[in-house]
Design a protein around this motif. Structure first.
Motif, mmCIF file in Angstrom:
data_model
loop_
_atom_site.group_PDB
_atom_site.id
_atom_site.type_symbol
_atom_site.label_atom_id
_atom_site.label_comp_id
_atom_site.label_asym_id
_atom_site.label_seq_id
_atom_site.Cartn_x
_atom_site.Cartn_y
_atom_site.Cartn_z
ATOM 1 N N GLU A 1 0.837 -1.201 0.000
ATOM 2 C CA GLU A 1 0.000 0.000 0.000
ATOM 3 C C GLU A 1 0.869 1.248 0.000
ATOM 4 O O GLU A 1 0.537 2.254 -0.629
ATOM 5 C CB GLU A 1 -0.948 -0.001 1.198
ATOM 6 C CG GLU A 1 -2.055 -1.039 1.109
ATOM 7 C CD GLU A 1 -2.885 -0.897 -0.162
ATOM 8 O OE1 GLU A 1 -3.292 0.253 -0.485
ATOM 9 O OE2 GLU A 1 -3.121 -1.910 -0.841
ATOM 10 N N ALA A 2 1.986 1.201 0.721
ATOM 11 C CA ALA A 2 2.884 2.356 0.751
ATOM 12 C C ALA A 2 3.471 2.626 -0.630
ATOM 13 O O ALA A 2 3.610 3.790 -1.042
ATOM 14 C CB ALA A 2 4.011 2.115 1.760
ATOM 15 N N GLN A 3 3.821 1.584 -1.364
ATOM 16 C CA GLN A 3 4.357 1.772 -2.713
ATOM 17 C C GLN A 3 3.306 2.331 -3.663
ATOM 18 O O GLN A 3 3.624 3.118 -4.554
ATOM 19 C CB GLN A 3 4.909 0.446 -3.243
ATOM 20 C CG GLN A 3 6.217 0.016 -2.586
ATOM 21 C CD GLN A 3 6.651 -1.361 -3.047
ATOM 22 O OE1 GLN A 3 5.895 -2.334 -2.935
ATOM 23 N NE2 GLN A 3 7.874 -1.444 -3.564
ATOM 24 N N LEU B 1 3.875 6.238 -6.334
ATOM 25 C CA LEU B 1 4.072 5.685 -7.672
ATOM 26 C C LEU B 1 5.205 6.355 -8.446
ATOM 27 O O LEU B 1 5.844 5.693 -9.272
ATOM 28 C CB LEU B 1 2.766 5.750 -8.467
ATOM 29 C CG LEU B 1 1.654 4.803 -7.988
ATOM 30 C CD1 LEU B 1 0.426 4.929 -8.886
ATOM 31 C CD2 LEU B 1 2.133 3.362 -7.947
ATOM 32 N N PRO B 2 5.508 7.639 -8.245
ATOM 33 C CA PRO B 2 6.666 8.194 -8.954
ATOM 34 C C PRO B 2 7.943 7.408 -8.689
ATOM 35 O O PRO B 2 8.764 7.231 -9.606
ATOM 36 C CB PRO B 2 6.759 9.617 -8.395
ATOM 37 C CG PRO B 2 5.354 9.970 -8.040
ATOM 38 C CD PRO B 2 4.765 8.689 -7.510
ATOM 39 N N ARG B 3 8.117 6.924 -7.477
ATOM 40 C CA ARG B 3 9.291 6.109 -7.181
ATOM 41 C C ARG B 3 9.056 4.653 -7.567
ATOM 42 O O ARG B 3 9.929 3.996 -8.145
ATOM 43 C CB ARG B 3 9.630 6.205 -5.695
ATOM 44 C CG ARG B 3 10.817 5.315 -5.269
ATOM 45 C CD ARG B 3 11.153 5.507 -3.801
ATOM 46 N NE ARG B 3 11.675 6.852 -3.572
ATOM 47 C CZ ARG B 3 12.943 7.192 -3.738
ATOM 48 N NH1 ARG B 3 13.834 6.303 -4.159
ATOM 49 N NH2 ARG B 3 13.346 8.416 -3.489
ATOM 50 N N VAL C 1 -3.534 0.608 -10.983
ATOM 51 C CA VAL C 1 -2.804 0.214 -9.780
ATOM 52 C C VAL C 1 -3.656 0.458 -8.539
ATOM 53 O O VAL C 1 -3.645 -0.335 -7.585
ATOM 54 C CB VAL C 1 -1.469 0.972 -9.690
ATOM 55 C CG1 VAL C 1 -0.790 0.719 -8.352
ATOM 56 C CG2 VAL C 1 -0.551 0.548 -10.830
ATOM 57 N N LYS C 2 -4.431 1.534 -8.556
ATOM 58 C CA LYS C 2 -5.233 1.894 -7.385
ATOM 59 C C LYS C 2 -6.652 1.332 -7.426
ATOM 60 O O LYS C 2 -7.463 1.633 -6.549
ATOM 61 C CB LYS C 2 -5.260 3.412 -7.239
ATOM 62 C CG LYS C 2 -3.864 3.987 -6.949
ATOM 63 C CD LYS C 2 -3.894 5.471 -6.669
ATOM 64 C CE LYS C 2 -2.509 5.970 -6.265
ATOM 65 N NZ LYS C 2 -2.491 7.411 -5.968
#
Length: 908
Positions: A111-113, A117-119, A138-139
């Motif tokens: 969930e943190a990733q 999403l830019p990283r 993704v979400k």
């Protein structure tokens, strides 16, 4: 080596130095794609013991004793992994070539990733979507809808191939293997201009596995153009398959055919070529000057002025330009430069050829298999019945595959050897030898009265066509649209398409109008400031209105019509959006904030003849088969064609079976470019579907004795008055009488409609570093009656993303010898997820199109206003005018520094 791939144990020994990507594909796992072979794009992502890796830079031996999962092992069409389902339902893809890698990466996110999403997505590139659809996927945000029978148009239905795309089962060009297939590689010229004195094949032919070495003496000596149009005469026949003169660094010199790619590459290294170097010229203004090196001979009929290296020049005027400037209260003049831009579609060019039943088959990555077939017939003296050209799914195009640049060599080798032959471009070859956007320098001079009324528009366009003409003439004519958007009684356009010793330029989204839009819309902004008029208001006062002729080259009659205020509505929507929406906050008080707008228009088919034929048939299985020659490469025409047919036949998209882009199974189709896949081919599908519907209704009326006007179709059959007759019964009755419910119809690119759009940005600029951050992005588009809203939004988002790359990040560096020095994704820098903002897409309600269901193709034009809107926002923020792209931090900083150092600032 023993490894487990998707639950199956393999005991296979990889070749020395083999990467995991090619090893997995050799086992039949074609969902593992090649986009770069450098670890830059992520299309090859697989799991190694559950951890995502780029398989193109992972040695195959590292899979020994480990478990590998590819997209095929993640889920199946009947049992999708949750992330596959989310990508299908968002939708999170367009061409689908990057999708497997995106899913394999995203399916591991915490969930943190997902919140970063830019990283998290920094290792995965997409050229099509603009990333918003991927973010939604993704979400878990779904945008796909289910259409009721006969109500498909206007619904965001899923693409026909969606399940296959998200599971890695959709076939792209190279996703096959033919027993006995040979591989072809090319030796490229190191010189910008040279005559080939001799070629020694001896050492190359001695390499084990090498079968042939082809030179200019081994190929048909026929001139042709690699550019694809229905009328080949609009493009110059200035090219040979292989030539004894090279005119740019990267031109192909020798083709080597071998058992393996490695052997073919080694054969290329062993060929000895003796060159006689000749003077070269890289700048088009210098190429036109007296005494410049001459690229093509004076005897060549396709050149307007060979002594001055001019392929084509255009001079047109309307009214009295001198009188117009004399009447003006304010005159603005400036020169605006746009650089080369590469398409960067993730699937590189490539073709496979083989003989079957005495016929040549060519499977290729093309935007027009029909015209590729015509060119191959000409080059090799084949009858139409001796050749089949077809496409599977194409991994992006954007105009880059509106060329024949791989098909000719595989056809040559297969006809020579009788063996299957494969030729696949590397990413470096895409950058150094495929056709980028034309660099253009446009000088725009505008005159206006104090109230903003335009009195004169004068444009001089110098276009660098490179070493060969390709699309040089047609893009030069298209550039005349720069003077079409605005009403003015006095217009003058002078255009020069100039040969230089650089990579040949070609077709790219926007097709000759993107560069002039940057120039014209930047100049309009500067004129507005000089007049002390709001830039949006200046546009409102001068834009073309219904009833106005779209005047560019002449003021004679044309076939383009519009009857609604599409452009005015676009301008108003963007103005209102910028007024009410601030977007993201400025990063800090030291950042400079500004807003900018730009507009553009695009005719919905090219002025050169565009043709499409569609066939619709009701089969015995009660499925409707729609056959149309348009390829699918992410532009969404497959979905639109299915929706149009389902709408007219009173059924759902699930009842439509699509056959496409195969010269054996479909009629002629000029190709998917200039947004004609919807406007022209869509009209052909509409007409064929209507013809089949009418035949079914007439047959049912005759069978029931009810007048045809009392009959109507639905998903299951025909209702005739009070009676219902099922489709199954009608098909059986028709078959017994020798009748088939089938029809073929053609459509042409005339008459044409106009698509309008306006882009707005609010940006922040750091005055020290020159960094630009987009705080808010909005585009309004007049797409007519929208067939699929989700697809339209996706096309606009993708076009805006490409436009941002064109304006800010992409830089095609050429050295003093004419060669590209950064031929890879990492150094060329197409936008990543982190570079692209979400764009508000506003759809104008209009119905003045002559397209199918009154729709308009709009995927081509949405890129055009992006760069000028950014440049205008940058001017608004900094007070400095930037007239050359890209707007890189170093260019911005150096000009800002000079501006603040100068006593009165910089005005140009």
């Amino acid at each position: 080596m023993t490894c487990i791939v998707n639950g199956t144990i393999f005991d296979e020994e990889p070749d020395p130095g083999q990467c995991l990507r090619t090893f997995l594909r050799s086992l039949g796992h074609y969902g593992v794609k090649k986009g770069c072979d450098a670890g830059d794009c992520g299309a090859c992502t697989v799991w190694l013991d559950g951890i995502p890796v780029h398989s193109c830079i992972t040695p195959a031996f590292r899979a020994d004793g480990r478990e590998v999962t590819t997209i095929e092992g993640l889920g199946s069409p009947g049992d999708l992994h949750p992330m596959q389902r989310q990508f299908r339902d968002a939708p999170g893809f367009q061409c689908g070539f990057c999708t497997a890698g995106m899913i394999m990466t995203s399916a591991t996110f915490t969930e943190a990733q997902k919140e970063d999403l830019p990283r998290s997505l920094k290792g995965n590139l997409c050229r099509c979507t603009g990333y918003r659809g991927i973010e939604d996927a993704v979400k878990g945000v779904a945008g796909v809808e289910t259409a009721a029978p006969g109500k498909a148009v206007g619904a965001s239905v899923s693409a026909p191939a969606a399940n296959d795309v998200v599971t890695g089962r959709a076939e792209f060009t190279m996703d096959t293997h033919i027993e006995g297939m040979l591989h072809l590689k090319v030796l490229h010229s190191p010189h910008a201009h040279a005559r080939i004195v001799s070629i020694d094949k001896t050492a190359a032919l001695a390499v084990p596995g090498v079968h042939r070495v082809y030179t200019w003496e081994d190929v048909p000596r026929k001139r042709f153009t690699t550019a694809i149009h229905t009328d080949h005469l609009v493009d110059p026949d200035d090219t040979f398959i292989l030539d004894n003169t090279v005119r740019f660094v990267g031109q192909r010199v020798v083709a080597v055919l071998a058992d393996t790619v490695g052997a073919a590459e080694e054969g290329c290294r062993r060929v000895v070529v003796a060159y006689e170097s000749m003077p070269a010229v890289f700048d088009p203004e210098e190429a036109m000057a007296e005494g410049a090196p001459q690229l093509h001979g004076t005897h060549d009929p396709f050149i307007r002025d060979p002594v001055r290296n001019i392929l084509l020049e255009v001079h047109s005027h309307i009214g009295d330009i001198d009188a117009g400037f004399a009447e003006a209260d304010v005159i603005h003049e400036g020169t605006y430069a746009s650089p080369r831009v590469q398409h960067a579609h993730l699937e590189t060019h490539g073709s496979i050829a083989w003989m079957e039943d005495g016929r040549l088959n060519v499977r290729t990555s093309s935007q027009s298999p029909s015209i590729a077939k015509v060119k191959l017939e000409y080059l090799f003296g084949l009858r139409p019945d001796q050749l089949r050209v077809f496409c599977k799914r194409v991994g992006g195009g954007f105009g880059g595959k509106q060329e024949v640049i791989s098909e000719d060599l595989v056809a040559l080798a297969t006809l020579d050897t009788g063996r299957p032959v494969c030729f696949e471009y590397t990413r470096e070859e895409e950058f150094t030898t495929a056709s980028p956007r034309h660099p253009m320098a446009l000088t725009v001079k505008l005159g206006a009265k104090a109230d903003g009324t335009l009195t004169a528009i004068q444009v001089r366009n110098v276009s660098n066509t490179g070493a060969y003409g390709n699309h040089g003439g047609e893009t030069l004519y298209a550039g005349g649209a720069a003077v079409m958007t605005y009403r003015c009684p006095n217009k003058k356009y002078d255009g020069f398409s100039v040969y230089t010793n650089t990579v040949p330029s070609g077709a790219l989204r926007g097709y000759g109008m993107t560069q002039p839009a940057f120039a014209m819309e930047s100049a309009m902004h500067e004129l507005a400031l000089a007049l002390h008029i709001d830039p949006l208001e200046l546009r409102r006062r001068n834009i073309v209105r219904p009833g106005d002729p779209l005047v560019a080259m002449h003021d004679g009659p044309d076939d383009v019509t519009f009857t609604e205020e599409g452009l005015a509505k676009c301008i108003d929507l963007v103005g209102e959006a910028l007024a009410r929406t601030a977007g993201e906050p400025s990063p800090g008080p030291e950042w400079l904030v500004g807003a900018g707008v730009a507009s553009s228009l695009h005719e919905t088919a090219p002025p050169t003849e565009h043709i499409s034929e569609a066939w619709v048939t009701l089969g015995d299985d009660l499925m409707y088969e729609v056959a149309v020659g348009t390829p699918e490469f992410g532009e969404g025409t497959s979905t639109a064609h299915v929706q149009i047919a389902a709408n007219q036949l009173g059924t759902t998209p699930s009842r439509i079976r699509l056959v496409q882009s195969d010269t054996d199974r479909t009629g002629f189709d000029t190709g998917a470019f200039a947004s004609a896949g919807l406007f022209v081919a869509g009209n052909a599908v509409l007409r064929a579907a209507n013809a089949v519907r009418d035949r079914i209704l007439e047959f049912a009326a005759s069978h029931t004795g009810v007048h045809v006007v009392m009959c109507s179709m639905d998903d299951e059959g025909v209702v005739c008055g009070e009676q219902r007759v099922s489709l199954a019964e009608l098909v059986a009755l028709a078959r017994a009488r020798g009748i088939r419910f089938t029809a073929a119809r053609k459509a042409y690119g005339s008459p044409r409609s106009v698509t309008f759009n306006t882009q707005g940005f609010r940006i922040a600029v750091h005055p020290v570093t020159g960094e630009i951050r987009v705080l808010y992005s909005v585009q309004a588009t007049d797409a007519g009656v929208v067939v699929n809203p989700a697809q339209v939004r996706g096309q606009v988002e993708g076009g805006v993303a490409q436009g941002i790359g064109f304006a800010l990040t992409e830089n095609y560096h050429v050295d003093a010898k004419g060669g590209m020095v950064n031929p890879n994704f990492r150094n060329y820098r197409i936008p990543t997820y982190a570079d692209i903002p979400r764009t508000d897409v506003l759809l104008v309600d209009s119905s003045d199109s002559v397209g199918p269901m009154r729709s308009k193709g709009m995927a081509e034009c949405c890129i055009n206003p992006v760069a000028p809107a950014l440049a205008n926002a940058l001017h608004d923020a900094t007070g400095v005018r930037y007239r050359e792209l890209p707007l890189t931090p170093e260019r911005i900083y150096s000009r800002l520094n000079a501006y603040h150092s100068a006593p009165t600032g910089l005005s140009t």
